[in-house]
Design an enzyme around this catalytic site. Sequence first.
Site, PDB file in Angstrom:
ATOM      1  N   TYR A  92       0.845  -1.194   0.000  1.00  0.00           N
ATOM      2  CA  TYR A  92       0.000   0.000   0.000  1.00  0.00           C
ATOM      3  C   TYR A  92       0.879   1.242   0.000  1.00  0.00           C
ATOM      4  O   TYR A  92       1.915   1.280   0.677  1.00  0.00           O
ATOM      5  CB  TYR A  92      -0.912   0.000   1.229  1.00  0.00           C
ATOM      6  CG  TYR A  92      -1.799   1.217   1.325  1.00  0.00           C
ATOM      7  CD1 TYR A  92      -2.802   1.441   0.387  1.00  0.00           C
ATOM      8  CD2 TYR A  92      -1.625   2.149   2.341  1.00  0.00           C
ATOM      9  CE1 TYR A  92      -3.617   2.562   0.466  1.00  0.00           C
ATOM     10  CE2 TYR A  92      -2.439   3.271   2.432  1.00  0.00           C
ATOM     11  CZ  TYR A  92      -3.434   3.477   1.489  1.00  0.00           C
ATOM     12  OH  TYR A  92      -4.226   4.591   1.567  1.00  0.00           O
ATOM     13  N   ASP A 146      -0.717  15.964   5.839  1.00  0.00           N
ATOM     14  CA  ASP A 146      -1.646  15.286   4.927  1.00  0.00           C
ATOM     15  C   ASP A 146      -2.910  16.117   4.759  1.00  0.00           C
ATOM     16  O   ASP A 146      -3.987  15.774   5.263  1.00  0.00           O
ATOM     17  CB  ASP A 146      -1.971  13.895   5.487  1.00  0.00           C
ATOM     18  CG  ASP A 146      -2.879  13.091   4.569  1.00  0.00           C
ATOM     19  OD1 ASP A 146      -2.879  13.355   3.350  1.00  0.00           O
ATOM     20  OD2 ASP A 146      -3.594  12.207   5.078  1.00  0.00           O
ATOM     21  N   ASP A 173      -2.980   5.606  -2.705  1.00  0.00           N
ATOM     22  CA  ASP A 173      -3.929   6.614  -2.234  1.00  0.00           C
ATOM     23  C   ASP A 173      -3.963   7.772  -3.232  1.00  0.00           C
ATOM     24  O   ASP A 173      -2.965   8.461  -3.426  1.00  0.00           O
ATOM     25  CB  ASP A 173      -3.465   7.093  -0.853  1.00  0.00           C
ATOM     26  CG  ASP A 173      -4.392   8.109  -0.217  1.00  0.00           C
ATOM     27  OD1 ASP A 173      -5.345   8.558  -0.869  1.00  0.00           O
ATOM     28  OD2 ASP A 173      -4.132   8.459   0.953  1.00  0.00           O
ATOM     29  N   ASP A 186      -6.161  10.306  -2.918  1.00  0.00           N
ATOM     30  CA  ASP A 186      -6.854  11.409  -2.238  1.00  0.00           C
ATOM     31  C   ASP A 186      -8.243  11.638  -2.844  1.00  0.00           C
ATOM     32  O   ASP A 186      -9.004  10.706  -3.021  1.00  0.00           O
ATOM     33  CB  ASP A 186      -6.005  12.676  -2.277  1.00  0.00           C
ATOM     34  CG  ASP A 186      -4.848  12.635  -1.290  1.00  0.00           C
ATOM     35  OD1 ASP A 186      -4.839  11.739  -0.419  1.00  0.00           O
ATOM     36  OD2 ASP A 186      -3.940  13.469  -1.393  1.00  0.00           O
ATOM     37  N   HIS A 207      -7.377   4.423  -4.689  1.00  0.00           N
ATOM     38  CA  HIS A 207      -8.652   4.756  -4.044  1.00  0.00           C
ATOM     39  C   HIS A 207      -8.878   6.257  -4.024  1.00  0.00           C
ATOM     40  O   HIS A 207      -7.939   7.056  -3.894  1.00  0.00           O
ATOM     41  CB  HIS A 207      -8.779   4.144  -2.643  1.00  0.00           C
ATOM     42  CG  HIS A 207      -7.856   4.671  -1.594  1.00  0.00           C
ATOM     43  ND1 HIS A 207      -8.019   5.894  -0.991  1.00  0.00           N
ATOM     44  CD2 HIS A 207      -6.764   4.115  -1.002  1.00  0.00           C
ATOM     45  CE1 HIS A 207      -7.085   6.075  -0.082  1.00  0.00           C
ATOM     46  NE2 HIS A 207      -6.295   5.009  -0.082  1.00  0.00           N
ATOM     47  N   GLU A 253     -11.415   9.250  -2.221  1.00  0.00           N
ATOM     48  CA  GLU A 253     -12.231   9.454  -1.031  1.00  0.00           C
ATOM     49  C   GLU A 253     -13.293  10.514  -1.272  1.00  0.00           C
ATOM     50  O   GLU A 253     -13.198  11.303  -2.214  1.00  0.00           O
ATOM     51  CB  GLU A 253     -11.351   9.839   0.155  1.00  0.00           C
ATOM     52  CG  GLU A 253     -10.576  11.119  -0.030  1.00  0.00           C
ATOM     53  CD  GLU A 253      -9.363  11.192   0.887  1.00  0.00           C
ATOM     54  OE1 GLU A 253      -9.315  12.141   1.689  1.00  0.00           O
ATOM     55  OE2 GLU A 253      -8.471  10.328   0.807  1.00  0.00           O
ATOM     56  N   CYS A 265      -6.463  14.008   7.248  1.00  0.00           N
ATOM     57  CA  CYS A 265      -6.267  12.623   7.662  1.00  0.00           C
ATOM     58  C   CYS A 265      -7.603  12.042   8.103  1.00  0.00           C
ATOM     59  O   CYS A 265      -8.380  12.692   8.819  1.00  0.00           O
ATOM     60  CB  CYS A 265      -5.256  12.555   8.805  1.00  0.00           C
ATOM     61  SG  CYS A 265      -5.153  10.931   9.590  1.00  0.00           S
ATOM     62  N   ARG A 304     -13.316   5.248  -1.066  1.00  0.00           N
ATOM     63  CA  ARG A 304     -13.215   5.388   0.383  1.00  0.00           C
ATOM     64  C   ARG A 304     -14.301   6.349   0.856  1.00  0.00           C
ATOM     65  O   ARG A 304     -14.474   7.433   0.295  1.00  0.00           O
ATOM     66  CB  ARG A 304     -11.840   5.934   0.757  1.00  0.00           C
ATOM     67  CG  ARG A 304     -11.734   6.457   2.181  1.00  0.00           C
ATOM     68  CD  ARG A 304     -10.333   6.918   2.479  1.00  0.00           C
ATOM     69  NE  ARG A 304     -10.320   8.034   3.410  1.00  0.00           N
ATOM     70  CZ  ARG A 304      -9.222   8.605   3.892  1.00  0.00           C
ATOM     71  NH1 ARG A 304      -8.040   8.157   3.521  1.00  0.00           N
ATOM     72  NH2 ARG A 304      -9.299   9.639   4.720  1.00  0.00           N
ATOM     73  N   GLU A 353     -13.499   3.858   6.150  1.00  0.00           N
ATOM     74  CA  GLU A 353     -12.587   4.629   6.999  1.00  0.00           C
ATOM     75  C   GLU A 353     -13.189   4.952   8.356  1.00  0.00           C
ATOM     76  O   GLU A 353     -14.362   5.322   8.479  1.00  0.00           O
ATOM     77  CB  GLU A 353     -12.202   5.928   6.276  1.00  0.00           C
ATOM     78  CG  GLU A 353     -11.255   6.822   7.053  1.00  0.00           C
ATOM     79  CD  GLU A 353      -9.864   6.206   7.256  1.00  0.00           C
ATOM     80  OE1 GLU A 353      -9.781   5.090   7.806  1.00  0.00           O
ATOM     81  OE2 GLU A 353      -8.870   6.848   6.890  1.00  0.00           O
ATOM     82  N   ASN A 368      -8.852  -0.314   7.424  1.00  0.00           N
ATOM     83  CA  ASN A 368      -7.654   0.477   7.710  1.00  0.00           C
ATOM     84  C   ASN A 368      -7.272   0.291   9.171  1.00  0.00           C
ATOM     85  O   ASN A 368      -7.944   0.788  10.064  1.00  0.00           O
ATOM     86  CB  ASN A 368      -7.919   1.956   7.410  1.00  0.00           C
ATOM     87  CG  ASN A 368      -6.713   2.833   7.694  1.00  0.00           C
ATOM     88  OD1 ASN A 368      -5.625   2.346   7.959  1.00  0.00           O
ATOM     89  ND2 ASN A 368      -6.905   4.143   7.637  1.00  0.00           N
TER      90      ASN A 368
END
Length: 315
Positions: free
Chosen positions: A58, A72, A99, A101, A126, A128, A136, A171, A201, A223
């Site tokens: 990952y 982040d 990721d 975002d 992924h 989100e 985060c 996500r 998440e 996660n």
Amino acid sequence: MTSSESAVAGLFSSSVPAADKRIALRAGLASGSLQRWPGAFSPLVAKLIADVGFEGVYVSGAVLSADIGLPDIGLTTLSEVAARGGQIAHATNLPSLVDADTGFGEPMSAARTVATLEDAGLSGCHFEDQVNPKRCGHLDGKDVVPVGEMLARLAAAVTARRDDNFVICARTDARAVEGLDAAIDRAKAYADAGADLIFTEALRDASEFERFRAAVDVPLLANMTEFGKSDLLTAKQLGDVGYNAVIYPVTTLRIAMGAVESGLREIASTGTQSGLLDGMQHRSRLYELLRYADYNDFDSELFNFTLNSTPEVHP
């Protein structure tokens, strides 16, 4: 493949084509066995993940941000993520999920993101449903976009996919914002929009993971990040619930940074690193991971000429 070709395979990049890694990722998700994907903050860590025997790698956006000294909060760019993600993906024969975002912009940007990450050799990514700038997933103060906006983001990503085996994961951060039922409803809508995998998440405990599994009929990703909102469930617990994959996104970075800080403080106070040697990876182990011997053999085969013992005499 000859013995010399076998020795060369994978020296400079993965010996498994990106398309085959994507097939392996999908097969793993459908296998009925929990796929464990530790986070890699460097290609070297990815090599170690493979060597220890995990099923995938990952690439965390939070880790990538931290590694370049940024929080982040959506400051990294697509080019930075694709470049680092590609380096990590090429370091092993394992599939890799990265990721992406919120897709780095509008839905059209999400489409470009998929194309770019495919070109970089990743096996999946992924997106989100947070608003920009994102946070985060285990911090307070998050917000999520309307469902329709996330559906447009996913539709663009799915449309841009050229390799049908490239996994597009959705996500949802809605659990901490709108509650568990809303997060489940979002997950169902995202699956209907073409998401292959749902990243749940910041669920609280085993009972919430169980409720999500019972309600959503697509592969699910857990996660297990430290110091967050979720109880740290074991791989067996998650497998028994019926989850398909688990990530440990920041674990290797936290282990490394904890050791680095402790070691630096000891050197600062004692003036030597001699007391740290037992906790270090030995030079020989590093060379083993990097396959120094294979590079040496390859070099020797290419440059195996010998010089005459006596100089030639020219007229």
